[in-house]
Motif scaffolding. Structure first.
Motif, PDB file in Angstrom:
ATOM      1  N   HIS A 271       0.858  -1.181   0.000  1.00 35.76           N
ATOM      2  CA  HIS A 271       0.000   0.000   0.000  1.00 35.76           C
ATOM      3  C   HIS A 271       0.900   1.238   0.000  1.00 35.76           C
ATOM      4  CE1 HIS A 271      -3.346   2.597   1.022  1.00 35.76           C
ATOM      5  NE2 HIS A 271      -2.611   3.116   1.994  1.00 35.76           N
ATOM      6  N   ILE A 272       0.629   2.179  -0.908  1.00 39.20           N
ATOM      7  CA  ILE A 272       1.443   3.395  -0.973  1.00 39.20           C
ATOM      8  C   ILE A 272       0.621   4.567  -0.425  1.00 39.20           C
ATOM      9  CG2 ILE A 272       2.741   4.956  -2.489  1.00 39.20           C
ATOM     10  CD1 ILE A 272       3.889   2.159  -2.553  1.00 39.20           C
ATOM     11  N   ALA A 273       1.178   5.256   0.570  1.00 39.99           N
ATOM     12  CA  ALA A 273       0.477   6.415   1.133  1.00 39.99           C
ATOM     13  C   ALA A 273       0.413   7.526   0.090  1.00 39.99           C
ATOM     14  CB  ALA A 273       1.226   6.905   2.376  1.00 39.99           C
ATOM     15  N   ILE A 274      -0.677   8.345   0.140  1.00 43.80           N
ATOM     16  CA  ILE A 274      -0.786   9.376  -0.897  1.00 43.80           C
ATOM     17  C   ILE A 274       0.121  10.571  -0.605  1.00 43.80           C
ATOM     18  CG2 ILE A 274      -3.126   8.742  -1.613  1.00 43.80           C
ATOM     19  CD1 ILE A 274      -4.145  11.228  -0.178  1.00 43.80           C
ATOM     20  N   TRP A 275       0.614  10.704   0.621  1.00 42.87           N
ATOM     21  CA  TRP A 275       1.525  11.812   0.944  1.00 42.87           C
ATOM     22  C   TRP A 275       2.885  11.257   1.329  1.00 42.87           C
ATOM     23  CZ3 TRP A 275      -0.960  15.707  -0.873  1.00 42.87           C
ATOM     24  CH2 TRP A 275      -2.343  15.819  -0.716  1.00 42.87           C
ATOM     25  N   ASP A 276       3.939  12.079   1.134  1.00 41.75           N
ATOM     26  CA  ASP A 276       5.260  11.574   1.516  1.00 41.75           C
ATOM     27  C   ASP A 276       5.990  12.496   2.496  1.00 41.75           C
ATOM     28  OD1 ASP A 276       5.918  13.635  -0.116  1.00 41.75           O
ATOM     29  OD2 ASP A 276       7.055  12.453  -1.565  1.00 41.75           O
ATOM     30  N   ASP A 277       5.326  13.557   2.978  1.00 43.54           N
ATOM     31  CA  ASP A 277       6.008  14.375   3.984  1.00 43.54           C
ATOM     32  C   ASP A 277       5.367  14.122   5.351  1.00 43.54           C
ATOM     33  OD1 ASP A 277       4.213  17.096   4.592  1.00 43.54           O
ATOM     34  OD2 ASP A 277       3.843  16.138   2.664  1.00 43.54           O
ATOM     35  N   ALA A 278       6.201  14.250   6.388  1.00 48.06           N
ATOM     36  CA  ALA A 278       5.798  13.819   7.730  1.00 48.06           C
ATOM     37  C   ALA A 278       4.537  14.526   8.215  1.00 48.06           C
ATOM     38  CB  ALA A 278       6.952  14.053   8.707  1.00 48.06           C
TER      39      ALA A 278
ATOM     40  N   LEU B 126       1.100  12.652   9.129  1.00 51.53           N
ATOM     41  CA  LEU B 126       0.571  12.745  10.501  1.00 51.53           C
ATOM     42  C   LEU B 126      -0.901  13.176  10.498  1.00 51.53           C
ATOM     43  CD1 LEU B 126       0.809  13.054  13.620  1.00 51.53           C
ATOM     44  CD2 LEU B 126       1.717  15.339  13.208  1.00 51.53           C
ATOM     45  N   ILE B 127      -1.208  14.243   9.797  1.00 49.54           N
ATOM     46  CA  ILE B 127      -2.594  14.754   9.804  1.00 49.54           C
ATOM     47  C   ILE B 127      -3.532  13.741   9.133  1.00 49.54           C
ATOM     48  CG2 ILE B 127      -4.114  16.607   8.979  1.00 49.54           C
ATOM     49  CD1 ILE B 127      -2.191  17.411  11.276  1.00 49.54           C
ATOM     50  N   THR B 128      -3.078  13.126   8.052  1.00 49.75           N
ATOM     51  CA  THR B 128      -3.908  12.113   7.387  1.00 49.75           C
ATOM     52  C   THR B 128      -4.131  10.918   8.314  1.00 49.75           C
ATOM     53  OG1 THR B 128      -3.050  12.811   5.248  1.00 49.75           O
ATOM     54  CG2 THR B 128      -4.116  10.659   5.319  1.00 49.75           C
ATOM     55  N   GLY B 129      -3.113  10.582   9.111  1.00 45.72           N
ATOM     56  CA  GLY B 129      -3.266   9.501  10.081  1.00 45.72           C
ATOM     57  C   GLY B 129      -4.340   9.822  11.111  1.00 45.72           C
ATOM     58  N   ILE B 130      -4.357  11.064  11.595  1.00 46.02           N
ATOM     59  CA  ILE B 130      -5.396  11.459  12.567  1.00 46.02           C
ATOM     60  C   ILE B 130      -6.777  11.362  11.912  1.00 46.02           C
ATOM     61  CG2 ILE B 130      -6.301  13.381  13.950  1.00 46.02           C
ATOM     62  CD1 ILE B 130      -3.388  14.334  14.301  1.00 46.02           C
TER      63      ILE B 130
ATOM     64  N   ARG C 148      -9.850  11.724   0.335  1.00 48.31           N
ATOM     65  CA  ARG C 148     -10.539  12.893  -0.238  1.00 48.31           C
ATOM     66  C   ARG C 148     -10.531  14.068   0.743  1.00 48.31           C
ATOM     67  NH1 ARG C 148     -14.042   9.080  -2.849  1.00 48.31           N
ATOM     68  NH2 ARG C 148     -15.506   9.128  -1.117  1.00 48.31           N
ATOM     69  N   ALA C 149     -10.738  13.752   2.034  1.00 50.28           N
ATOM     70  CA  ALA C 149     -10.744  14.818   3.051  1.00 50.28           C
ATOM     71  C   ALA C 149      -9.359  15.462   3.158  1.00 50.28           C
ATOM     72  CB  ALA C 149     -11.167  14.243   4.405  1.00 50.28           C
ATOM     73  N   SER C 150      -8.311  14.657   3.123  1.00 51.17           N
ATOM     74  CA  SER C 150      -6.970  15.242   3.254  1.00 51.17           C
ATOM     75  C   SER C 150      -6.630  16.089   2.025  1.00 51.17           C
ATOM     76  CB  SER C 150      -5.912  14.167   3.514  1.00 51.17           C
ATOM     77  OG  SER C 150      -5.755  13.325   2.411  1.00 51.17           O
ATOM     78  N   LEU C 151      -7.086  15.674   0.856  1.00 53.18           N
ATOM     79  CA  LEU C 151      -6.858  16.488  -0.353  1.00 53.18           C
ATOM     80  C   LEU C 151      -7.526  17.857  -0.213  1.00 53.18           C
ATOM     81  CD1 LEU C 151      -7.331  14.061  -3.382  1.00 53.18           C
ATOM     82  CD2 LEU C 151      -5.397  15.583  -2.997  1.00 53.18           C
ATOM     83  N   ARG C 152      -8.787  17.862   0.239  1.00 52.80           N
ATOM     84  CA  ARG C 152      -9.494  19.140   0.418  1.00 52.80           C
ATOM     85  C   ARG C 152      -8.774  20.006   1.454  1.00 52.80           C
ATOM     86  NH1 ARG C 152     -13.990  15.665   0.363  1.00 52.80           N
ATOM     87  NH2 ARG C 152     -14.163  15.720   2.631  1.00 52.80           N
TER      88      ARG C 152
ATOM     89  N   ILE D  34     -13.992  25.985   9.673  1.00 50.38           N
ATOM     90  CA  ILE D  34     -13.574  25.772   8.272  1.00 50.38           C
ATOM     91  C   ILE D  34     -12.953  24.378   8.123  1.00 50.38           C
ATOM     92  CG2 ILE D  34     -11.954  26.532   6.479  1.00 50.38           C
ATOM     93  CD1 ILE D  34     -12.457  29.397   7.422  1.00 50.38           C
ATOM     94  N   VAL D  35     -12.090  24.013   9.077  1.00 45.59           N
ATOM     95  CA  VAL D  35     -11.463  22.685   9.013  1.00 45.59           C
ATOM     96  C   VAL D  35     -12.530  21.596   9.088  1.00 45.59           C
ATOM     97  CG1 VAL D  35      -9.952  21.075  10.248  1.00 45.59           C
ATOM     98  CG2 VAL D  35      -9.252  23.455   9.928  1.00 45.59           C
ATOM     99  N   ARG D  36     -13.483  21.795   9.965  1.00 41.84           N
ATOM    100  CA  ARG D  36     -14.558  20.807  10.134  1.00 41.84           C
ATOM    101  C   ARG D  36     -15.309  20.585   8.823  1.00 41.84           C
ATOM    102  NH1 ARG D  36     -18.773  23.021  14.121  1.00 41.84           N
ATOM    103  NH2 ARG D  36     -19.519  23.958  12.211  1.00 41.84           N
ATOM    104  N   ASP D  37     -15.634  21.668   8.131  1.00 40.37           N
ATOM    105  CA  ASP D  37     -16.360  21.533   6.866  1.00 40.37           C
ATOM    106  C   ASP D  37     -15.516  20.848   5.794  1.00 40.37           C
ATOM    107  OD1 ASP D  37     -18.527  22.688   8.017  1.00 40.37           O
ATOM    108  OD2 ASP D  37     -18.201  24.681   7.152  1.00 40.37           O
ATOM    109  N   LEU D  38     -14.197  21.070   5.834  1.00 41.46           N
ATOM    110  CA  LEU D  38     -13.322  20.463   4.823  1.00 41.46           C
ATOM    111  C   LEU D  38     -13.147  18.958   5.037  1.00 41.46           C
ATOM    112  CD1 LEU D  38     -10.553  23.218   4.679  1.00 41.46           C
ATOM    113  CD2 LEU D  38     -12.048  22.570   2.794  1.00 41.46           C
ATOM    114  N   ILE D  39     -13.119  18.539   6.301  1.00 39.23           N
ATOM    115  CA  ILE D  39     -12.821  17.115   6.542  1.00 39.23           C
ATOM    116  C   ILE D  39     -14.072  16.250   6.661  1.00 39.23           C
ATOM    117  CG2 ILE D  39     -10.619  17.648   7.630  1.00 39.23           C
ATOM    118  CD1 ILE D  39     -11.878  17.027  10.351  1.00 39.23           C
TER     119      ILE D  39
END
Ligand code: SF4
Length: 208
Positions: A17-24, A28-32, A44-48, A66-71
């Protein structure tokens, strides 16, 4: 059971499985965001989120609404909107904007448990980590690698069964293996090269 044997067999059946992001920071945020949420929804939420807030200092200053609406609709999105802003602020204030690279420091960040911390260690900061998510937990239990249904205990057990230099491979191979073959409801045992060593197969062989 030999960990190398398991990984070598899985490697022949699926690609990692390849993660869609490669910076820490994004890992981290995508993991949360990913906790109790399907991968497609998380991605999709992390992209937005990162389109609007591409840098940690921007997310640290963001408004929770704003963050709530994006995720949305990730699981627990209201709670997570606060966690990811608080985590970003803590990284800015306590770690000079750099994601910490030890388990202890990562676990101090809001919304970060051992699974997310291990993902950051293994995929984000170049250290060893063995993240036990639902796929790793289920497959380990079925194979008989871990008798425990508790991820923390399974992590300890797996770290003894797999060579340290291969810890980082376990999550990425098990996730893809869990999506394609050892699926949650009905595993495709007839396509699996691990039947000879699998506890679940031994127990269900005659009913399949
Ligand atoms: S034999 Fe079936 S249960 Fe066992 S690892 Fe393979 S797919 Fe999963």
């Amino acid at each position: 059971m030999d960990g190398n044997f398991i990984l070598d067999r899985i490697e022949k059946m699926v690609d990692p499985h390849i993660a869609i992001w490669d910076d820490a920071f994004r890992i981290l945020i995508t993991g949360i965001l990913s906790t109790r949420t399907k991968d497609e929804v998380t991605d999709r939420a992390s992209l937005r989120l990162f389109c609007k807030f591409p840098a940690i200092e921007m997310l640290a200053m963001a408004s929770p609404e704003i963050v709530r609406d994006l995720i949305k609709p990730v699981g627990f999105y209201k709670h997570k909107s606060h966690d990811i802003i608080d985590t970003s602020r803590m990284i800015m204030m306590k770690h000079n904007g750099r994601v910490p690279d030890t388990m202890e420091e990562l676990l101090e960040l809001p919304g970060v448990g051992r699974k997310v911390a291990n993902i950051v260690l293994s995929e984000g900061v170049g250290k060893e980590g063995l993240a036990v998510d639902t796929h790793v937990q289920r497959i380990s239990f079925r194979l008989g690698l871990s008798p425990s249904e508790k991820p923390e205990e399974t992590e300890k057990i797996l770290k003894k069964k797999f060579p340290r230099k291969r810890w980082n491979e376990v999550n990425s191979y098990f996730v893809e293996f869990g999506k394609q073959i050892c699926k949650p409801i009905t595993p495709s045992c007839n396509r699996c090269d691990l039947r000879q060593v699998c506890k679940y197969w031994r127990e269900h062989e005659n009913s399949s």
